[in-house]
Write a protein that holds these residues in place. Structure first.
Motif, PDB file in Angstrom:
ATOM      1  N   ILE A 171      30.830 -41.693  18.999  1.00 29.81           N
ATOM      2  CA  ILE A 171      30.953 -41.925  17.552  1.00 29.81           C
ATOM      3  C   ILE A 171      29.589 -41.750  16.898  1.00 29.81           C
ATOM      4  CG2 ILE A 171      32.944 -43.483  17.681  1.00 29.81           C
ATOM      5  CD1 ILE A 171      31.040 -45.848  17.414  1.00 29.81           C
ATOM      6  N   LEU A 181      35.590 -47.843  11.711  1.00 23.50           N
ATOM      7  CA  LEU A 181      35.386 -48.123  13.148  1.00 23.50           C
ATOM      8  C   LEU A 181      36.524 -48.986  13.689  1.00 23.50           C
ATOM      9  CD1 LEU A 181      33.720 -48.001  15.755  1.00 23.50           C
ATOM     10  CD2 LEU A 181      32.360 -49.928  14.897  1.00 23.50           C
ATOM     11  N   TYR A 184      39.373 -46.772  14.506  1.00 24.23           N
ATOM     12  CA  TYR A 184      39.036 -45.939  15.667  1.00 24.23           C
ATOM     13  C   TYR A 184      39.202 -46.748  16.960  1.00 24.23           C
ATOM     14  CZ  TYR A 184      36.217 -43.219  18.946  1.00 24.23           C
ATOM     15  OH  TYR A 184      35.787 -42.522  20.046  1.00 24.23           O
ATOM     16  N   ALA A 202      27.300 -44.393  20.794  1.00 25.42           N
ATOM     17  CA  ALA A 202      27.250 -44.579  19.340  1.00 25.42           C
ATOM     18  C   ALA A 202      25.908 -44.069  18.832  1.00 25.42           C
ATOM     19  CB  ALA A 202      27.410 -46.062  18.994  1.00 25.42           C
ATOM     20  N   THR A 224      33.101 -38.544  16.734  1.00 27.37           N
ATOM     21  CA  THR A 224      33.921 -38.868  15.566  1.00 27.37           C
ATOM     22  C   THR A 224      33.038 -39.641  14.595  1.00 27.37           C
ATOM     23  OG1 THR A 224      35.878 -39.070  16.971  1.00 27.37           O
ATOM     24  CG2 THR A 224      36.011 -40.086  14.799  1.00 27.37           C
ATOM     25  N   VAL A 226      32.360 -42.382  12.135  1.00 29.97           N
ATOM     26  CA  VAL A 226      33.033 -43.650  11.829  1.00 29.97           C
ATOM     27  C   VAL A 226      32.229 -44.458  10.819  1.00 29.97           C
ATOM     28  CG1 VAL A 226      34.170 -43.826  14.103  1.00 29.97           C
ATOM     29  CG2 VAL A 226      31.985 -44.962  13.724  1.00 29.97           C
TER      30      VAL A 226
END
Ligand code: SAM
Length: 252
Positions: A171, A181, A184, A202, A224, A226
């Motif tokens: 992420i 988040l 997710y 992260a 992704t 977030v």
């Protein structure tokens, strides 16, 4: 068994032989001079590679060294069962120190300091020894037995490439047009995730944020984007909030 002190002590793995631990330097000074412990005191010692020992102080050799004998040992108590890697852009002042301290307390295993496009802090200004000391202290404070690795400062691109080479979910924290988040994490199947031994990576940006190009690059490596909500958080706040949400989700 007598009361065991709450403070944890660090021993380098090479100073553990059979049932004996040699406490050295600051660890010994803290135990003997600051805590005024005498032979017979029970303490907890961790070696940073997953071993935690209950030990009894046997002999104070000098100001800088003391021998303890091991009563019990445990492997990886208090360690999270998920591997979390934090890619953190360098930020000014002592705020990066704060990220390291809190990330270690919360259970991160690997911290990769990165230099990204909008970093204000220069990559040469970092202090590997200082960061290691902060991580060591946070490991003991949080009763962990593994000392997380803090890698060399690298480029954001190298860190993203590395993350994409390992079995991980990725992420990148962004405060606009991103998936919350919470949503997710809710869509993660934890069992499959744990069985597959995946890490969570992260990435948090610098004061000025990631550039659009950096975010797109990360997305091409299956990151992704977030969001932690509509408020624009400082990088250190965002790092702590994200790791905390991940750990709470994974560990309950
Ligand atoms: N320059 C960005 C802007 O103008 O909105 C803000 C940068 S913010 C101070 C620093 C970093 O913290 C961001 O790059 C992002 O990684 C993270 N961050 C801050 N607020 C966030 C939020 N609400 N959601 C997700 N990440 C956030």
């Amino acid at each position: 068994m007598n009361d065991v002190l709450h403070d944890y002590y660090y021993v380098h793995p090479s100073d553990v032989h059979n049932n004996a631990i040699m406490l050295r330097g600051d660890e010994c000074i803290h135990l003997v001079k600051v805590k005024r412990c005498a032979p017979g005191a029970f303490i907890t010692v961790v070696d940073g590679i997953g071993n935690e020992y209950t030990a009894v102080l046997q002999k104070i050799i000098d100001r800088n060294s003391a021998v303890c004998s091991i009563i019990q040992s445990r492997h990886k108590p208090n360690e999270p069962f998920v591997n979390v890697m934090l890619i953190a852009a360098l930020i000014k002042g002592d705020r990066f120190d704060y990220i390291i301290e809190k990330a270690v307390e919360l259970g991160v295993n690997l911290i990769v300091p990165v230099f990204s496009e909008r970093c204000v802090r220069m990559p040469g200004g970092h202090k590997a020894d200082r960061w290691r000391r902060i991580a060591l202290s946070a490991m003991k404070q949080s009763h962990r037995s593994v000392l997380p690795t803090i890698s060399e400062v690298e480029s954001f691109l190298d860190a993203v490439n590395y993350a994409s080479s390992i079995n991980s979910l990725r992420i990148i924290l962004e405060n606009v047009s991103a998936v919350p988040l919470k949503r997710y994490l809710a869509e993660l199947s934890l069992d499959t995730f744990i069985e597959k031994g995946r890490s969570i990576v992260a990435a948090v940006g610098p004061e000025g944020g990631f550039t659009e190009e950096e975010i797109q690059t990360a997305k091409t490596k299956s990151f992704t984007a977030v969001s932690l909500g509509t408020r624009r958080l400082r990088s250190d706040t965002a790092a702590v909030a994200a790791i905390s949400a991940i750990m709470t989700h994974c560990e309950g």
